[in-house]
Design an enzyme around this catalytic site. Sequence first.
Site, short mmCIF file in Angstrom:
data_model
loop_
_atom_site.label_atom_id
_atom_site.label_comp_id
_atom_site.label_asym_id
_atom_site.label_seq_id
_atom_site.Cartn_x
_atom_site.Cartn_y
_atom_site.Cartn_z
N ARG A 89 5.10 -13.51 9.69
CA ARG A 89 5.76 -12.24 9.41
C ARG A 89 7.07 -12.15 10.18
O ARG A 89 7.33 -12.93 11.11
CB ARG A 89 4.86 -11.07 9.79
N GLU B 273 0.86 -1.18 0.00
CA GLU B 273 0.00 0.00 0.00
C GLU B 273 0.90 1.23 0.00
O GLU B 273 1.81 1.33 0.84
CB GLU B 273 -0.91 0.00 1.23
N LYS C 27 4.36 0.90 10.91
CA LYS C 27 4.51 2.14 10.16
C LYS C 27 3.96 3.33 10.94
O LYS C 27 4.53 4.42 10.89
CB LYS C 27 3.81 2.02 8.80
#
Length: 560
Positions: A264, A38, A274
């Site tokens: 992950r 994204e 983020k």
Amino acid sequence: MTDPERHDRPRHFIQEVIDKDIAAGLNEGRVHTRFPPEPNGHLHIGHAKSICLNFGIATEFGGLCNLRFDDTNPEKENIDYETSIIEDVRWLGFDWGNRLFHASDYFPRLYEIARQLIASGHAYVDSQSADAIRAQRGTLTEPGTDSPYRNRPAEESLELFQRMRDGEFADGSHVLRARIDMGSPNINMRDPVLYRIRRHHHHRTGDTWPIYPMYDFTHALSDALEGITHSICTLEFEDHRPLYDWCVTHCEVPSRPHQYEFARLELTYTLTSKRKLLALVESGQVSGWDDPRMPTLKGMRRRGYPPAALRLFAERIGVTKKNAVIDFELLENSVREVLDHDTPRRMAVMAPLKLIVDNYPEDTEEWLPAANHPKRPELGEREVPFSRELYIEQDDFMPDPPKKFHRLGPGRVVRLRYGYIVTCTGFDTDADGQVIAVHCTYDPATRGGEAPEGVKVKGTIHWVSARHAHEAEARLYERLFVEVAPGSVENPADAINPDSLATSKIFVEPALLEAEPEAVFQFERTGYFCADRNDHTANTPIFNRTATLRDSWAKLNAGA
């Protein structure tokens, strides 16, 4: 940089899945993956694992990997992030050919697919508020309750959805929901929202669309439209897989991709949120997204991490279905291993102390050959200047050294790297008793550091000719956080290592003035340093410490 040779490793579960799919003739034997970031932030080390996995799988099986931007949230996305991501993926060593796509490429098609879902009775327009929809969703132990609009006629929903598309309604006044099962034990299947009204300028489509599709709907259908065969996601999307399958089953799309989930990357002393990283940038705790202490690919690049080291690290940690925390030292070891392979050596003195060679002529200087790499003769040589006055490290001299100190002290003999063998004859102090200069004599017959027959020299130290030395700045980076799990701290800024950055004026040999930005060198006996990507020039040389020669942090913690 090249990846160092390494032994074959056991195949991970995704490779085994693909082996079986190919053997069974699924997807006509094709393997097609994608990396779908994204564009709302910069990539970090966690993304590197996914990039290496998706592009690596495609390469291994002779397939393709797309780069696709999930640009469905225009409030947080912009072209600068997109440009940054493209640059980072290329820097990491991967190429997508002509397969750069955007979810926004499919907005017209997704809209028509949504209309088909309404017409077939699989979707409806809900006119409740977001709070009301949330309240009806239920809990993990209680089922959801039907919306009063769940049985709205398809014709009415189609008309409302068209009017949503035409921009007649305010944000939040209507949404499009899938009609699935409000009693499902999987909350993601309880009539999830597929479209919402959002009047916000999009960096690619402008103001064309006042409605935007949700991630789960967009992601599944984008995969199907692109012919993706293996949609590889992290474990947090495991509960979303039934919705992924529902979308590709109930919508008119040309292919049926399947989703697979892997663990992950969780790394000690590292933050990969983020949102929390943005808070550090905005509060000035770091200098920006490319601060060399940041776990972003931009920060690691500026610090001097070679992309081959990140690829090696991704391979070493493997691909599993179980979450685990990886020791940061494994990443640093990968960096050291790759850098050791072909990084040129140079001499730099970090804490200078003058060494005077009393029997060397004052008006003489010579240029001595020095190997660029001790194990790679093909990397050639450069010349280093030698003169009567040199700089050595303060730690390489002791007025009263212990027996096992193999460096300089009164009467001690050492080898000057690439230079001569010298014998310490004394030292000078200031009024406070601090050593300000060391005196020695040299043996002219030992040029190049060759010891006379029968003489054993245990110590070798580096040096820089004082007459030819150039001042530079060294930025000495350590880990950004002192907490092993900074993400678990309420305010990560409270866990910042106060010693994560120190600056020092150093002296370097002349050859380092030729360094281009981003060039990496091993400063002999000190560590790996990179010419700063932003600030380094020949007139103001600035070198970032990429890594020490060994894990001093682990030793420090062990002794604490």
